[in-house]
Scaffold this motif. Structure first.
Motif, short mmCIF file in Angstrom:
data_model
loop_
_atom_site.label_atom_id
_atom_site.label_comp_id
_atom_site.label_asym_id
_atom_site.label_seq_id
_atom_site.Cartn_x
_atom_site.Cartn_y
_atom_site.Cartn_z
N GLY A 77 6.47 1.50 5.96
CA GLY A 77 6.16 2.24 4.75
C GLY A 77 6.95 1.83 3.53
O GLY A 77 6.91 2.52 2.50
N GLY A 131 7.44 5.87 9.06
CA GLY A 131 7.76 5.83 7.64
C GLY A 131 8.71 6.89 7.15
O GLY A 131 8.78 7.14 5.94
N ARG A 188 13.82 3.76 10.17
CA ARG A 188 12.46 3.23 10.30
C ARG A 188 12.44 2.01 11.22
O ARG A 188 11.52 1.85 12.04
CB ARG A 188 11.93 2.86 8.92
CG ARG A 188 11.85 4.05 7.98
CD ARG A 188 11.40 3.65 6.59
NE ARG A 188 11.52 4.77 5.66
CZ ARG A 188 10.75 4.96 4.62
NH1 ARG A 188 9.79 4.10 4.34
NH2 ARG A 188 10.92 5.99 3.83
#
Length: 346
Positions: free
Chosen positions: A280, A310, A317
């Motif tokens: 993301g 994300g 992450r």
């Protein structure tokens, strides 16, 4: 040629055979917490160090440290993979050694050189250990490790480097929580409709895995996931940049509608499947590359297996993407009736 048996993904006996690796994956968060608790005094000590002229990191996960630090580190940074140190390293520089096995001869030599040259020296290692006994001293900051988990040690070291204002904030508890979330989502007790890792394993059941991560950290995770998929399946698994994967995907002919879906393909006939790791954080160029990969895959009727994580910081992450891929590798080995590898994938 092993045939993928999806019923094994929910078979108690089969899952019991894979329990050592599944349990190790599930305990990743706990190992980070253990290492962080051990390092309380060391983390306080590094805050007193002055800013170095340059940072040199050696040992396991040095490249992960580089991937996280390079964009923001205010001084030159080098991940050093060789015996010893570059000739220019001296008293103004910081040498970081990640030595979770405690006895690697090359890392001991690197630490010896750093101490001889008067460099600031931080070592993550077990205590007692060969490197702690030979290189430890009043001017060396030791971050004690206990679990043997190289990634857990790297997380704590990154937290230490943040305290020196050399990198972004890293909260070991937050990274541990990210591992815990994946352990819950990918639990062996969840069936394929609820378990993203089992779903990925199904997508790769008879395929040749291609793995792509757009950001620097997702790209790092893609290489680790590809390694695990190779070990799990005995097949070639490629992690590469989008331009290289586009060339591979572009050479795949569209699927023949009259192919027998129950015929076991030979290795050279395996169609690829694309695993996309998305944290993301992609910019427009990264998103454009992902769209291009998806477009080519769709036109050639190539399965796409997306992995998305994300939330949290950059390292959270990374942990989410990596851990989901590792769980998928275990389930892939399970369905292929292959022995789940016992080497530490982290």
């Amino acid at each position: 040629m092993p045939f993928f048996d999806d019923s094994l993904l929910d078979d108690r006996d089969a899952l019991a055979a894979a329990d050592p690796m599944l349990r190790r994956l599930a305990q990743a968060g706990a190992r980070i917490r253990t290492e962080a608790e051990q390092a309380t005094d060391a983390l306080a000590a590094v805050s007193e160090l002055s800013r170095p002229r340059a940072v040199i990191v050696a040992g396991a996960e040095a490249r992960l440290v580089r991937a996280l630090l390079e964009p923001t580190c205010p001084v030159p940074f080098l991940a050093w993979p060789r015996h010893g140190l570059p000739g220019w390293v001296g008293a103004l520089d910081l040498v970081v050694v990640l030595a979770t096995d405690g006895a690697d001869a090359d890392l001991i030599a690197t630490a010896h050189q750093a101490r001889r040259r008067g460099s600031q020296l931080i070592i993550a290692c077990p205590q007692p250990s060969a490197i702690a006994d030979e290189v430890g001293g009043r001017d060396t900051i030791m971050i004690p490790t206990r679990t043997g988990d190289v990634l857990a040690a790297a997380v704590v070291m990154l937290a230490a480097l943040h305290r020196m204002q050399l990198g972004p904030q890293v909260d070991p508890e937050s990274v541990a929580a990210a591992f815990d979330r994946v352990a819950e989502d990918c639990s062996p007790f969840l069936d394929v409709s609820e378990n993203p890792a089992k779903d990925i394993a199904l997508g790769l059941a008879e395929a040749q895995p291609l793995v792509w991560g757009g950001s620097v950290l997702a790209g790092r995770a893609s290489r680790r996931v590809a390694e695990a998929l190779r070990a799990a399946s005995g097949r070639i698994a490629l992690a590469a940049d989008s331009s290289e994967l586009l060339a591979v995907l572009g050479g795949v002919a569209p699927k023949d509608l009259f192919d027998d879906p129950f015929e076991d393909p030979q290795p050279e006939e395996r169609r690829p499947a694309l695993v996309i790791l998305d944290d993301g954080t992609g910019d427009q160029l990264t998103l454009r590359a992902q769209y291009a990969l998806r477009d080519v895959a769709e036109r050639a009727d190539i399965r796409v297996c997306p992995v998305t994580f994300g939330s949290g910081g950059d390292l959270d992450r990374y942990a989410g993407l990596l851990q989901t891929g590792l769980y998928a590798a275990v389930y892939l080995a399970l369905g292929l009736r292959r022995t789940v590898w016992q080497d530490d994938p982290l």
